[in-house]
Scaffold this active site. Structure first.
Site, PDB file in Angstrom:
ATOM      1  N   GLY A  53      39.713  31.143  38.035  1.00 31.97           N
ATOM      2  CA  GLY A  53      40.085  30.088  38.960  1.00 31.97           C
ATOM      3  C   GLY A  53      39.394  28.769  38.683  1.00 31.97           C
ATOM      4  O   GLY A  53      40.035  27.715  38.644  1.00 31.97           O
ATOM      5  N   ARG A  85      46.214  31.046  41.159  1.00 29.36           N
ATOM      6  CA  ARG A  85      45.174  30.004  41.106  1.00 29.36           C
ATOM      7  C   ARG A  85      44.684  29.714  39.688  1.00 29.36           C
ATOM      8  O   ARG A  85      44.121  28.648  39.437  1.00 29.36           O
ATOM      9  CB  ARG A  85      43.973  30.416  41.972  1.00 29.36           C
ATOM     10  CG  ARG A  85      43.274  31.671  41.463  1.00 29.36           C
ATOM     11  CD  ARG A  85      42.473  32.399  42.520  1.00 29.36           C
ATOM     12  NE  ARG A  85      41.925  33.647  41.997  1.00 29.36           N
ATOM     13  CZ  ARG A  85      42.618  34.772  41.856  1.00 29.36           C
ATOM     14  NH1 ARG A  85      43.889  34.798  42.205  1.00 29.36           N
ATOM     15  NH2 ARG A  85      42.062  35.858  41.371  1.00 29.36           N
ATOM     16  N   CYS A 200      36.232  37.138  46.505  1.00 30.36           N
ATOM     17  CA  CYS A 200      37.561  36.562  46.723  1.00 30.36           C
ATOM     18  C   CYS A 200      38.620  37.657  46.776  1.00 30.36           C
ATOM     19  O   CYS A 200      39.634  37.518  47.467  1.00 30.36           O
ATOM     20  CB  CYS A 200      37.882  35.558  45.623  1.00 30.36           C
ATOM     21  SG  CYS A 200      36.933  34.025  45.742  1.00 30.36           S
ATOM     22  N   CYS A 353      39.229  50.941  52.965  1.00 32.30           N
ATOM     23  CA  CYS A 353      39.512  49.504  53.040  1.00 32.30           C
ATOM     24  C   CYS A 353      40.396  49.164  51.839  1.00 32.30           C
ATOM     25  O   CYS A 353      41.250  49.965  51.463  1.00 32.30           O
ATOM     26  CB  CYS A 353      38.225  48.686  53.070  1.00 32.30           C
ATOM     27  SG  CYS A 353      37.149  48.930  51.643  1.00 32.30           S
TER      28      CYS A 353
END
Length: 395
Positions: A53, A85, A200, A353
């Site tokens: 990025g 990105r 991120c 998760c």
């Protein structure tokens, strides 16, 4: 602030070709750059660590500006999730080496630039050898072990380190120049506990944000090479994209920092994954974690067998809306302390998760509340998508 001469006069024997005069004409007519400044840029050697990025925009602009040699460090391959990105890569590059993809784009932007490729993981074993021949290092990495490693290598070799970081809507940038100012350890003497700061990949990032911070890093790099303006040495620039605000904060040089002190406690590169409490690419185990693990295949088999399981999803609601394991109960990790009564103590609780970081933190919290029948789903929902449901959306 006076700039030490980065190039030690190397640019004095550098000349521009006629095509280069045409290419850089908008620079050459600027008094702050001029012919000598463009020659300095051509003589300069800049190492970009990471072609993701941040590395994408800063490498593109450094190449376009005429930096003579660009070193690229990256061991990863282009993934489709990067393209939101990482603008140096394209759809056709998915699966390709990031270094090779970036180099091809940079050569198209400016064939006059020499590209050095370091298609390897940046480690304590190779960092000094990679960094030593460059004038400026630009840190485009996204994890704490590598940031500390970049910092320490730059301090040991007395190289300026142009730093940037991004998360969600927030970005930061500064220049850690050991010749005249503080370093990364002055700002962060110790790393945060493992899992305390989400990546991120866990928290997300606005795709445009790295473009802003990467351009700031490129600007600071060019200022250092040219010796103009006021660099971000001793100042941390914070950018809030959501509110469109910029703020600066002073960073003071800590006389107790481990590297660069009159009597430094660290005089060599160390094991930075151990220092940051991280091992390999997997989610780090939290201190005291002793819960069991279950693979996606094992969980699928038990669900199909009709076992009385409680599968707890601790992701955020927006992630849950993208994809979910059938029958799971959503209690986002930040809400777990207030909603812990919704989690039964008399049943086995399988926690998951996205990839395993937050579920381990949830298990540690539940253990502290007296829960004993806790199991972590290895690989999280990404592991489920890989092993059980390939048609599930990935993010």
């Amino acid at each position: 602030m006076p700039f030490p001469d980065l190039l030690a006069g190397r640019w004095a024997d550098v000349s521009l070709t006629q095509p280069e005069f045409a290419r850089y004409s908008r620079h050459v007519i600027m008094p702050e750059v001029g012919l000598d400044g463009q020659r300095k840029l051509k003589a300069a050697k800049v190492l970009v660590i990471g072609t993701g990025g941040l590395g994408s925009p800063l490498a593109l602009y450094l190449a376009a500006a005429g930096v003579g040699t660009l070193g690229l460090v990256d061991f990863d391959v282009v993934d489709v999730s990067n393209l939101q990105r990482q603008i140096i890569h394209g759809t056709a590059d998915v699966g390709r080496s990031k270094c090779q993809s970036a180099a091809a784009r940079l050569r198209d932007v400016n064939p006059e630039v020499k590209i050095d490729l370091w298609e390897t993981r940046f480690t304590s074993q190779n960092a000094l050898d990679i960094v030593k021949d460059y004038d400026v290092v630009v840190d485009g990495t996204d994890n704490f072990p590598t940031r500390y490693l970049v910092n320490d290598a730059c301090v040991l070799l007395n190289k300026p380190n142009v730093y940037g970081s991004i998360f969600r809507f927030d970005g930061q940038a500064t220049v850690f120049d050991p010749r005249v100012g503080p370093c990364y350890r002055c700002l962060y003497p110790e790393p945060p506990p493992p899992g305390e700061v989400p990546s991120c990949a866990e928290g997300g990032v606005l795709g445009i944000l790295p473009g802003v911070i990467g351009c700031i890093q490129a600007t600071e790099t060019i200022k250092l090479i040219l010796g103009i303006g006021e660099p971000l040495v001793g100042r941390l620039l914070h950018y809030d994209a959501l509110n469109m605000t910029f703020k600066t904060f002073k960073i003071r040089r800590d006389p107790k920092w481990a590297i660069g002190a009159p009597h430094p406690t660290v005089t060599r590169l160390i094991d930075y994954e151990e220092f940051c409490g991280v091992r390999g690419g997997a989610a780090p185990a939290q201190p005291g974690f002793s819960g069991g693990d279950i693979t996606p295949e094992q969980l699928k088999k038990r669900i199909d067998a009709g076992e009385h399981l409680f599968v707890l999803d601790v992701r955020n609601p927006n992630e849950f809306a993208i994809c979910r394991i059938p029958g799971t109960v959503l209690v986002p990790l930040p809400e777990l302390p207030a909603r812990v009564s919704e989690v039964p103590k008399d049943r086995e609780v399988i926690v998951h998760c996205k990839s395993g970081m937050r579920s381990q933190k949830a298990i540690e919290f539940l253990k502290a509340q007296g829960y004993t029948k806790l199991v972590n789903l290895t690989g999280g929902i990404l592991g489920w998508a890989d092993k059980v449901d390939p048609g599930m959306p990935r993010y």
